[in-house]
Every structure is written in C-alpha cells, then in structure tokens.
Write a protein that holds these residues in place. Structure first.
Motif, mmCIF file in Angstrom:
data_model
loop_
_atom_site.group_PDB
_atom_site.id
_atom_site.type_symbol
_atom_site.label_atom_id
_atom_site.label_comp_id
_atom_site.label_asym_id
_atom_site.label_seq_id
_atom_site.Cartn_x
_atom_site.Cartn_y
_atom_site.Cartn_z
ATOM 1 N N ILE A 35 0.857 -1.182 0.000
ATOM 2 C CA ILE A 35 0.000 0.000 0.000
ATOM 3 C C ILE A 35 0.896 1.236 0.000
ATOM 4 O O ILE A 35 1.828 1.340 0.793
ATOM 5 C CB ILE A 35 -0.933 -0.024 1.232
ATOM 6 N N LYS A 36 0.603 2.155 -0.928
ATOM 7 C CA LYS A 36 1.431 3.340 -1.104
ATOM 8 C C LYS A 36 0.582 4.602 -0.956
ATOM 9 O O LYS A 36 -0.648 4.545 -0.972
ATOM 10 C CB LYS A 36 2.072 3.336 -2.498
ATOM 11 N N VAL A 37 1.248 5.748 -0.854
ATOM 12 C CA VAL A 37 0.556 7.036 -0.808
ATOM 13 C C VAL A 37 -0.287 7.187 -2.063
ATOM 14 O O VAL A 37 0.164 6.879 -3.169
ATOM 15 C CB VAL A 37 1.578 8.193 -0.696
ATOM 16 N N GLY A 38 -1.533 7.615 -1.897
ATOM 17 C CA GLY A 38 -2.434 7.797 -3.026
ATOM 18 C C GLY A 38 -3.382 6.624 -3.224
ATOM 19 O O GLY A 38 -4.385 6.746 -3.913
ATOM 20 N N ASP A 39 -3.061 5.465 -2.611
ATOM 21 C CA ASP A 39 -3.943 4.302 -2.712
ATOM 22 C C ASP A 39 -5.174 4.499 -1.830
ATOM 23 O O ASP A 39 -5.116 5.190 -0.807
ATOM 24 C CB ASP A 39 -3.232 3.025 -2.244
ATOM 25 N N TRP A 40 -6.258 3.862 -2.208
ATOM 26 C CA TRP A 40 -7.463 3.830 -1.375
ATOM 27 C C TRP A 40 -7.458 2.535 -0.600
ATOM 28 O O TRP A 40 -7.146 1.479 -1.143
ATOM 29 C CB TRP A 40 -8.721 3.951 -2.238
ATOM 30 N N GLY A 92 -15.477 -0.821 15.009
ATOM 31 C CA GLY A 92 -16.553 -1.706 14.578
ATOM 32 C C GLY A 92 -17.190 -1.338 13.252
ATOM 33 O O GLY A 92 -18.047 -2.035 12.751
ATOM 34 N N PHE A 93 -16.761 -0.218 12.665
ATOM 35 C CA PHE A 93 -17.309 0.220 11.386
ATOM 36 C C PHE A 93 -16.269 0.078 10.302
ATOM 37 O O PHE A 93 -15.082 0.257 10.550
ATOM 38 C CB PHE A 93 -17.758 1.688 11.452
ATOM 39 N N LYS A 94 -16.727 -0.212 9.089
ATOM 40 C CA LYS A 94 -15.811 -0.298 7.952
ATOM 41 C C LYS A 94 -15.693 1.092 7.332
ATOM 42 O O LYS A 94 -16.699 1.740 7.058
ATOM 43 C CB LYS A 94 -16.355 -1.298 6.937
ATOM 44 N N ASN A 95 -14.487 1.558 7.165
ATOM 45 C CA ASN A 95 -14.235 2.861 6.561
ATOM 46 C C ASN A 95 -13.365 2.694 5.335
ATOM 47 O O ASN A 95 -12.617 1.737 5.226
ATOM 48 C CB ASN A 95 -13.489 3.779 7.547
ATOM 49 N N GLU A 96 -13.449 3.668 4.437
ATOM 50 C CA GLU A 96 -12.540 3.722 3.304
ATOM 51 C C GLU A 96 -11.938 5.111 3.239
ATOM 52 O O GLU A 96 -12.602 6.088 3.576
ATOM 53 C CB GLU A 96 -13.273 3.425 1.997
ATOM 54 N N GLY A 97 -10.694 5.172 2.817
ATOM 55 C CA GLY A 97 -10.047 6.471 2.705
ATOM 56 C C GLY A 97 -8.804 6.372 1.852
ATOM 57 O O GLY A 97 -8.406 5.302 1.406
ATOM 58 N N ARG A 115 -1.363 6.957 7.358
ATOM 59 C CA ARG A 115 -2.158 8.157 7.612
ATOM 60 C C ARG A 115 -3.205 8.166 6.506
ATOM 61 O O ARG A 115 -2.866 8.210 5.324
ATOM 62 C CB ARG A 115 -1.267 9.394 7.514
ATOM 63 N N VAL A 116 -4.479 8.104 6.882
ATOM 64 C CA VAL A 116 -5.556 7.957 5.904
ATOM 65 C C VAL A 116 -6.526 9.114 6.018
ATOM 66 O O VAL A 116 -6.929 9.501 7.110
ATOM 67 C CB VAL A 116 -6.310 6.619 6.133
ATOM 68 N N GLU A 117 -6.888 9.689 4.865
ATOM 69 C CA GLU A 117 -7.893 10.747 4.817
ATOM 70 C C GLU A 117 -9.228 10.119 4.440
ATOM 71 O O GLU A 117 -9.366 9.507 3.391
ATOM 72 C CB GLU A 117 -7.521 11.807 3.780
ATOM 73 N N ILE A 118 -10.203 10.277 5.323
ATOM 74 C CA ILE A 118 -11.544 9.777 5.059
ATOM 75 C C ILE A 118 -12.387 10.951 4.580
ATOM 76 O O ILE A 118 -12.557 11.928 5.320
ATOM 77 C CB ILE A 118 -12.183 9.185 6.336
ATOM 78 N N PRO A 119 -12.884 10.897 3.343
ATOM 79 C CA PRO A 119 -13.697 12.007 2.839
ATOM 80 C C PRO A 119 -14.947 12.188 3.700
ATOM 81 O O PRO A 119 -15.576 11.219 4.088
ATOM 82 C CB PRO A 119 -14.088 11.569 1.430
ATOM 83 N N SER A 120 -15.253 13.445 4.022
ATOM 84 C CA SER A 120 -16.397 13.701 4.888
ATOM 85 C C SER A 120 -16.968 15.079 4.590
ATOM 86 O O SER A 120 -16.304 16.067 4.830
ATOM 87 C CB SER A 120 -15.933 13.622 6.345
ATOM 88 N N ASP A 121 -18.161 15.135 4.043
ATOM 89 C CA ASP A 121 -18.887 16.390 3.795
ATOM 90 C C ASP A 121 -18.000 17.598 3.507
ATOM 91 O O ASP A 121 -17.985 18.558 4.270
ATOM 92 C CB ASP A 121 -19.799 16.710 4.983
ATOM 93 N N GLY A 122 -17.232 17.538 2.453
ATOM 94 C CA GLY A 122 -16.467 18.705 2.029
ATOM 95 C C GLY A 122 -15.107 18.848 2.666
ATOM 96 O O GLY A 122 -14.276 19.594 2.187
ATOM 97 N N SER A 123 -14.862 18.159 3.780
ATOM 98 C CA SER A 123 -13.525 18.219 4.370
ATOM 99 C C SER A 123 -13.103 16.815 4.749
ATOM 100 O O SER A 123 -13.938 15.941 4.972
ATOM 101 C CB SER A 123 -13.529 19.114 5.616
ATOM 102 N N PRO A 168 -10.632 3.141 -5.946
ATOM 103 C CA PRO A 168 -11.127 4.459 -5.540
ATOM 104 C C PRO A 168 -12.602 4.604 -5.893
ATOM 105 O O PRO A 168 -13.061 4.015 -6.869
ATOM 106 C CB PRO A 168 -10.296 5.440 -6.359
ATOM 107 N N PRO A 169 -13.334 5.372 -5.104
ATOM 108 C CA PRO A 169 -14.744 5.598 -5.448
ATOM 109 C C PRO A 169 -14.864 6.343 -6.777
ATOM 110 O O PRO A 169 -13.963 7.087 -7.147
ATOM 111 C CB PRO A 169 -15.279 6.432 -4.295
ATOM 112 N N ALA A 170 -15.947 6.157 -7.463
ATOM 113 C CA ALA A 170 -16.167 6.831 -8.748
ATOM 114 C C ALA A 170 -16.092 8.329 -8.550
ATOM 115 O O ALA A 170 -16.620 8.869 -7.577
ATOM 116 C CB ALA A 170 -17.523 6.435 -9.298
#
Length: 62
Positions: free
Chosen positions: A5-10, A17-22, A33-41, A58-60
C-alpha cells in the motif's frame, strides 16, 4: 503477502466496529495516515498496518 500500500492508494479498514474507506496520505513505520472524505472536508486518522487494512478501488469520481 498482501499488495504493498502506497501514498495515493485507497484502503478499506475497520475502525470502532465500522468499515471505513479512505485515501493514504502518508506511510509510516507501523501505520498509514488515511484521509476519510467527509462532507467537504477530510478527516485524518492513523491506521495501524495489519491484516485489517486492504487496498480497494477508488470511489467513482475521485
């Protein structure tokens, strides 16, 4: 052996207990270090490296 897994990968991971993607913004010795998209930020979290982290498409529109 899982795919590197490298920088830029999803990635998909379980947190509280929740599944997240980032998107990986930094790879460190024992975590990502993962950025999870959330309502504009983005929300940034440190995800420990391990079997619970997997690479995903990556999401569409990203």
């Amino acid at each position: 052996m899982s795919e590197e897994i490298k920088v830029g990968d999803w990635v998909s991971f379980k947190s509280s207990g929740f599944k997240n993607e980032g998107k990986v913004t930094k790879v460190e010795e024992g975590s990502y270090r993962v950025e999870i998209p959330s309502d504009g930020s983005g929300v940034y979290v440190d995800v420990p490296k391990g079997p619970k982290v997997s690479k995903v498409d990556p999401p569409a529109g990203s």
